[in-house]
Motif scaffolding. Structure first.
Motif, PDB file in Angstrom:
ATOM      1  N   TRP A  34      15.202  20.030  33.259  1.00 45.60           N
ATOM      2  CA  TRP A  34      16.524  20.598  33.517  1.00 45.60           C
ATOM      3  C   TRP A  34      17.526  19.553  33.929  1.00 45.60           C
ATOM      4  O   TRP A  34      18.701  19.638  33.614  1.00 45.60           O
ATOM      5  CB  TRP A  34      16.444  21.693  34.582  1.00 45.60           C
ATOM      6  CG  TRP A  34      15.969  21.201  35.903  1.00 45.60           C
ATOM      7  CD1 TRP A  34      14.708  21.166  36.363  1.00 45.60           C
ATOM      8  CD2 TRP A  34      16.773  20.651  36.948  1.00 45.60           C
ATOM      9  NE1 TRP A  34      14.672  20.634  37.601  1.00 45.60           N
ATOM     10  CE2 TRP A  34      15.914  20.304  37.991  1.00 45.60           C
ATOM     11  CE3 TRP A  34      18.148  20.418  37.100  1.00 45.60           C
ATOM     12  CZ2 TRP A  34      16.367  19.739  39.163  1.00 45.60           C
ATOM     13  CZ3 TRP A  34      18.596  19.856  38.268  1.00 45.60           C
ATOM     14  CH2 TRP A  34      17.707  19.526  39.280  1.00 45.60           C
ATOM     15  N   ILE A 121      18.625  22.978  42.241  1.00 50.22           N
ATOM     16  CA  ILE A 121      18.598  23.957  41.169  1.00 50.22           C
ATOM     17  C   ILE A 121      19.637  25.019  41.494  1.00 50.22           C
ATOM     18  O   ILE A 121      19.586  25.646  42.546  1.00 50.22           O
ATOM     19  CB  ILE A 121      17.207  24.608  41.042  1.00 50.22           C
ATOM     20  CG1 ILE A 121      16.134  23.532  40.797  1.00 50.22           C
ATOM     21  CG2 ILE A 121      17.186  25.640  39.928  1.00 50.22           C
ATOM     22  CD1 ILE A 121      14.725  24.059  40.829  1.00 50.22           C
ATOM     23  N   GLN A 123      21.149  28.516  41.398  1.00 52.67           N
ATOM     24  CA  GLN A 123      20.607  29.854  41.183  1.00 52.67           C
ATOM     25  C   GLN A 123      21.742  30.803  40.797  1.00 52.67           C
ATOM     26  O   GLN A 123      22.717  30.939  41.531  1.00 52.67           O
ATOM     27  CB  GLN A 123      19.954  30.340  42.473  1.00 52.67           C
ATOM     28  CG  GLN A 123      19.157  31.612  42.307  1.00 52.67           C
ATOM     29  CD  GLN A 123      17.674  31.319  42.191  1.00 52.67           C
ATOM     30  OE1 GLN A 123      17.193  30.961  41.122  1.00 52.67           O
ATOM     31  NE2 GLN A 123      16.965  31.445  43.275  1.00 52.67           N
ATOM     32  N   ASN A 441       7.342  30.422  43.253  1.00 53.53           N
ATOM     33  CA  ASN A 441       8.186  31.569  43.570  1.00 53.53           C
ATOM     34  C   ASN A 441       9.290  31.157  44.535  1.00 53.53           C
ATOM     35  O   ASN A 441       9.017  30.546  45.571  1.00 53.53           O
ATOM     36  CB  ASN A 441       7.367  32.687  44.210  1.00 53.53           C
ATOM     37  CG  ASN A 441       6.565  33.483  43.201  1.00 53.53           C
ATOM     38  OD1 ASN A 441       6.544  33.158  42.021  1.00 53.53           O
ATOM     39  ND2 ASN A 441       5.896  34.520  43.651  1.00 53.53           N
ATOM     40  N   TYR A 466      12.526  34.753  42.097  1.00 52.81           N
ATOM     41  CA  TYR A 466      12.589  34.018  40.845  1.00 52.81           C
ATOM     42  C   TYR A 466      11.298  33.205  40.714  1.00 52.81           C
ATOM     43  O   TYR A 466      10.734  32.755  41.724  1.00 52.81           O
ATOM     44  CB  TYR A 466      13.778  33.057  40.823  1.00 52.81           C
ATOM     45  CG  TYR A 466      15.130  33.718  40.712  1.00 52.81           C
ATOM     46  CD1 TYR A 466      15.727  33.910  39.474  1.00 52.81           C
ATOM     47  CD2 TYR A 466      15.818  34.138  41.846  1.00 52.81           C
ATOM     48  CE1 TYR A 466      16.983  34.505  39.369  1.00 52.81           C
ATOM     49  CE2 TYR A 466      17.066  34.737  41.753  1.00 52.81           C
ATOM     50  CZ  TYR A 466      17.645  34.919  40.510  1.00 52.81           C
ATOM     51  OH  TYR A 466      18.870  35.500  40.405  1.00 52.81           O
ATOM     52  N   ARG A 467      10.853  32.986  39.494  1.00 53.41           N
ATOM     53  CA  ARG A 467       9.631  32.204  39.284  1.00 53.41           C
ATOM     54  C   ARG A 467       9.944  31.026  38.375  1.00 53.41           C
ATOM     55  O   ARG A 467      10.399  31.194  37.236  1.00 53.41           O
ATOM     56  CB  ARG A 467       8.528  33.078  38.683  1.00 53.41           C
ATOM     57  CG  ARG A 467       7.178  32.370  38.551  1.00 53.41           C
ATOM     58  CD  ARG A 467       6.062  33.395  38.351  1.00 53.41           C
ATOM     59  NE  ARG A 467       5.927  34.228  39.547  1.00 53.41           N
ATOM     60  CZ  ARG A 467       5.818  35.563  39.519  1.00 53.41           C
ATOM     61  NH1 ARG A 467       5.840  36.202  38.369  1.00 53.41           N
ATOM     62  NH2 ARG A 467       5.684  36.247  40.641  1.00 53.41           N
ATOM     63  N   TYR A 468       9.702  29.827  38.893  1.00 56.44           N
ATOM     64  CA  TYR A 468       9.936  28.596  38.149  1.00 56.44           C
ATOM     65  C   TYR A 468       8.598  28.059  37.642  1.00 56.44           C
ATOM     66  O   TYR A 468       7.600  28.078  38.364  1.00 56.44           O
ATOM     67  CB  TYR A 468      10.597  27.547  39.044  1.00 56.44           C
ATOM     68  CG  TYR A 468      12.001  27.927  39.469  1.00 56.44           C
ATOM     69  CD1 TYR A 468      13.098  27.474  38.747  1.00 56.44           C
ATOM     70  CD2 TYR A 468      12.219  28.751  40.569  1.00 56.44           C
ATOM     71  CE1 TYR A 468      14.386  27.824  39.122  1.00 56.44           C
ATOM     72  CE2 TYR A 468      13.506  29.116  40.949  1.00 56.44           C
ATOM     73  CZ  TYR A 468      14.578  28.646  40.221  1.00 56.44           C
ATOM     74  OH  TYR A 468      15.852  29.009  40.583  1.00 56.44           O
ATOM     75  N   LEU A 476      10.231  20.756  35.027  1.00 55.83           N
ATOM     76  CA  LEU A 476      10.667  22.136  35.121  1.00 55.83           C
ATOM     77  C   LEU A 476      11.027  22.633  33.728  1.00 55.83           C
ATOM     78  O   LEU A 476      11.923  22.107  33.077  1.00 55.83           O
ATOM     79  CB  LEU A 476      11.872  22.239  36.052  1.00 55.83           C
ATOM     80  CG  LEU A 476      12.509  23.616  36.227  1.00 55.83           C
ATOM     81  CD1 LEU A 476      11.501  24.621  36.754  1.00 55.83           C
ATOM     82  CD2 LEU A 476      13.698  23.526  37.177  1.00 55.83           C
ATOM     83  N   SER A 478      11.007  26.325  32.819  1.00 56.56           N
ATOM     84  CA  SER A 478      11.560  27.669  32.685  1.00 56.56           C
ATOM     85  C   SER A 478      11.783  28.304  34.043  1.00 56.56           C
ATOM     86  O   SER A 478      11.218  27.872  35.058  1.00 56.56           O
ATOM     87  CB  SER A 478      10.634  28.566  31.848  1.00 56.56           C
ATOM     88  OG  SER A 478       9.438  28.841  32.548  1.00 56.56           O
ATOM     89  N   ARG A 479      12.635  29.334  34.023  1.00 56.53           N
ATOM     90  CA  ARG A 479      12.853  30.158  35.200  1.00 56.53           C
ATOM     91  C   ARG A 479      12.990  31.599  34.744  1.00 56.53           C
ATOM     92  O   ARG A 479      13.601  31.870  33.718  1.00 56.53           O
ATOM     93  CB  ARG A 479      14.127  29.751  35.927  1.00 56.53           C
ATOM     94  CG  ARG A 479      14.359  30.555  37.213  1.00 56.53           C
ATOM     95  CD  ARG A 479      15.772  30.438  37.705  1.00 56.53           C
ATOM     96  NE  ARG A 479      16.711  31.156  36.830  1.00 56.53           N
ATOM     97  CZ  ARG A 479      17.993  31.309  37.103  1.00 56.53           C
ATOM     98  NH1 ARG A 479      18.512  30.782  38.193  1.00 56.53           N
ATOM     99  NH2 ARG A 479      18.785  31.973  36.270  1.00 56.53           N
ATOM    100  N   GLU A 480      12.388  32.513  35.501  1.00 60.57           N
ATOM    101  CA  GLU A 480      12.523  33.924  35.161  1.00 60.57           C
ATOM    102  C   GLU A 480      12.788  34.733  36.416  1.00 60.57           C
ATOM    103  O   GLU A 480      12.326  34.395  37.505  1.00 60.57           O
ATOM    104  CB  GLU A 480      11.265  34.446  34.469  1.00 60.57           C
ATOM    105  CG  GLU A 480      10.024  34.461  35.361  1.00 60.57           C
ATOM    106  CD  GLU A 480       8.868  35.229  34.746  1.00 60.57           C
ATOM    107  OE1 GLU A 480       9.142  36.149  33.961  1.00 60.57           O
ATOM    108  OE2 GLU A 480       7.721  34.924  35.096  1.00 60.57           O
TER     109      GLU A 480
END
Length: 490
Positions: A34, A121, A123, A441, A466-468, A476, A478-480
């Motif tokens: 990222w 990061i 958010q 998390n 959120y889960r990285y 890094l 992905s993030r969901e």
């Protein structure tokens, strides 16, 4: 423009500018994907005032001259690049295409980094969340647990009332589920199951019980259950303590288990057992009144978090060798922040620590009636005689107090070599996915309430999770948004 200025001007970039980039060959340090994307995109911001409208109309020599001047201006090296590659990178950046494979490589290799890289990061505001969860929270003011997905385990206990009206333990269960479907259940009557750890050939469920004649005497127990739900053996730990509790059972990878426990409220204990439950070794170390809060296996032993609520010490890590000797001790924090470690994990040769940071205040201001981590907020409320405040007013103050941290530490020294931070959040659980990715998390605070008359807590908060995901190289990827909620009480 120097490299520091290039980094300084990193800002918010439209997603349409962001492209995947390959990692830099030969770099000792693994760079999060990222950040590469942001650095690549940053050049677009820096170049908005530069006019390159005549690209494609100049002669090759003039274009090459302009390209090399551009490289010089932004401190980018042309080493290892052909003449055509230099021009291609130049065109890729100035036209804001960012589609050429070498562009990110060139930009990143030009940036000098500190020994500890700090990557913030950003958010986003919460997106679409589970409507039922939010409705329950908004109407009842409580969290409703989300059903777990996939294969997982749960433990629970049953009690029965005796003739004196006291609830006595009747039976504990370890259960395996696939989603909400129960696959099997194993009952244990000798002790309360307090926790469990998976090992290569099953599950170890551990807990404790008090003797009938002396409720101040607590024995530690554990049982092994195979993957099909068969109870193989049950045993107590025979270490002659009046009080002993198991904190973790770790698979040593050689057919034995390391059992980490706490004895008589002052000893750190490591014992080693065979897969059949036979004790092979035992060692105790007097550490004082420290709890054992987290533990993980590492290459040459274990890493363990020792903590003390009394001393407000939440970030002490010790390394323990296979024999149970404490070989190293580390504490984390800085001049401006206290660190609270919430989880730890060994992943591909590095130690990952999930934590959150709160502002470090003067000693006389830090306590706030024992609510150390939220002291800055409480001091403001108390000093101004505020005994009632809306959630809308309080929540931004609580968000400003917390920063989630993921520390990536060198295995030998324990020193962080890089970290990730997310403002307004608390670091949560660490795990490894079925596909071999590290999952972190991050609990993003979205609501806080103030209750000064409640003895158990003064401020309660609720967070979105959120889960990285990080790949095997520590990048890094992905993030969901999980649609899960997490709560805390301070």
């Amino acid at each position: 423009m120097n490299n520091e200025h290039l980094l300084h001007n990193i800002g918010d970039i439209d997603d349409s500018y962001i492209v995947d980039a390959a990692p830099v060959e030969g770099k000792k340090r693994k760079t999060p994907i990222w950040l590469k994307r942001i650095v690549v995109a940053a050049c677009a911001v820096l170049l908005l005032g530069v006019c390159f409208g005549t690209l494609g109309m100049v002669a090759e020599a003039e274009e090459y001259k302009a390209a090399t001047q551009f490289f010089d201006e932004y401190g980018m090296s042309t080493e290892g690049l052909t003449r055509d590659e230099i021009k291609a990178v130049y065109r890729d950046i100035t036209t804001k295409s960012f589609s050429y494979s070498k562009t990110a490589q060139v930009i990143w290799s030009s940036i000098s980094t500190d020994p500890v890289g700090g990557y913030e990061i950003m958010q986003n505001a919460p997106g679409t969340w589970n409507s039922e969860t939010l409705w329950n929270y908004l109407n009842a003011g409580i969290l409703v647990e989300q059903g777990e997905k996939g294969v997982h385990y749960k433990c629970r206990s049953e009690y029965e009332e005796d003739d004196n009206g006291f609830d006595n333990h009747k039976q504990s269960y370890l259960e395996k589920y696939d989603g909400e479907t129960l696959l099997w259940s194993v009952a244990v009557s000798q002790y309360w199951i307090e926790g469990f750890d998976t090992v290569s050939d099953g599950i170890i469920a551990y807990g404790n019980t008090s003797t009938i004649d002396n409720y101040h005497t607590t024995r530690a127990w554990m049982a092994k259950i195979d993957p099909e739900g068969r109870l193989l053996w049950t045993r107590t730990l025979d270490h002659n303590y009046e009080w002993e509790r198991i904190a973790a059972v770790l698979d040593n990878g050689d057919g034995t288990y390391g059992v980490i426990s706490r004895g008589d409220l002052e000893f750190f204990v490591l014992s080693r057992y065979t897969a059949n439950g036979e004790e092979l070794a035992f060692r105790q170390t007097k550490v004082g009144n420290y709890g054992i809060w987290n533990a993980a296996r590492f290459a040459d032993g274990y890493i363990v978090q020792l903590g003390s609520f009394v001393n407000n010490e939440h970030a002490r890590i010790v390394k323990v060798d296979w024999e149970g000797n404490i070989t190293e001790s580390f504490s984390y924090g800085d001049g401006e922040s206290y660190y609270y470690i919430t989880d730890m994990l060994e992943f591909n040769g590095n130690i990952y620590l999930s934590a959150y940071a709160v502002p470090r205040l003067a000693d006389e201001e830090q306590n706030a009636g024992g609510r150390y981590e939220i002291a800055g907020v409480l001091n403001y409320l108390f000093d101004n005689g505020i005994w009632k405040i809306s959630s809308e007013e309080l929540t931004p103050m609580v968000q400003d107090n917390y920063t989630a941290m993921l520390l990536v530490c060198e295995p030998e020294s324990g020193i962080p070599r890089e970290f990730y931070s997310v403002k307004g959040s608390r670091g949560g659980a660490l795990s490894v996915s079925d596909t071999g990715k590290l999952l972190w998390n991050v609990e993003s605070i979205f609501s806080a309430v103030y209750s000064p008359a409640t003895s158990a807590f003064t401020i309660a908060g609720t967070s979105y999770v959120y889960r990285y995901a990080f790949d095997a190289a520590g990048l890094l990827v992905s993030r969901e948004a999980t649609n899960e909620l997490a709560g805390f009480h301070i």
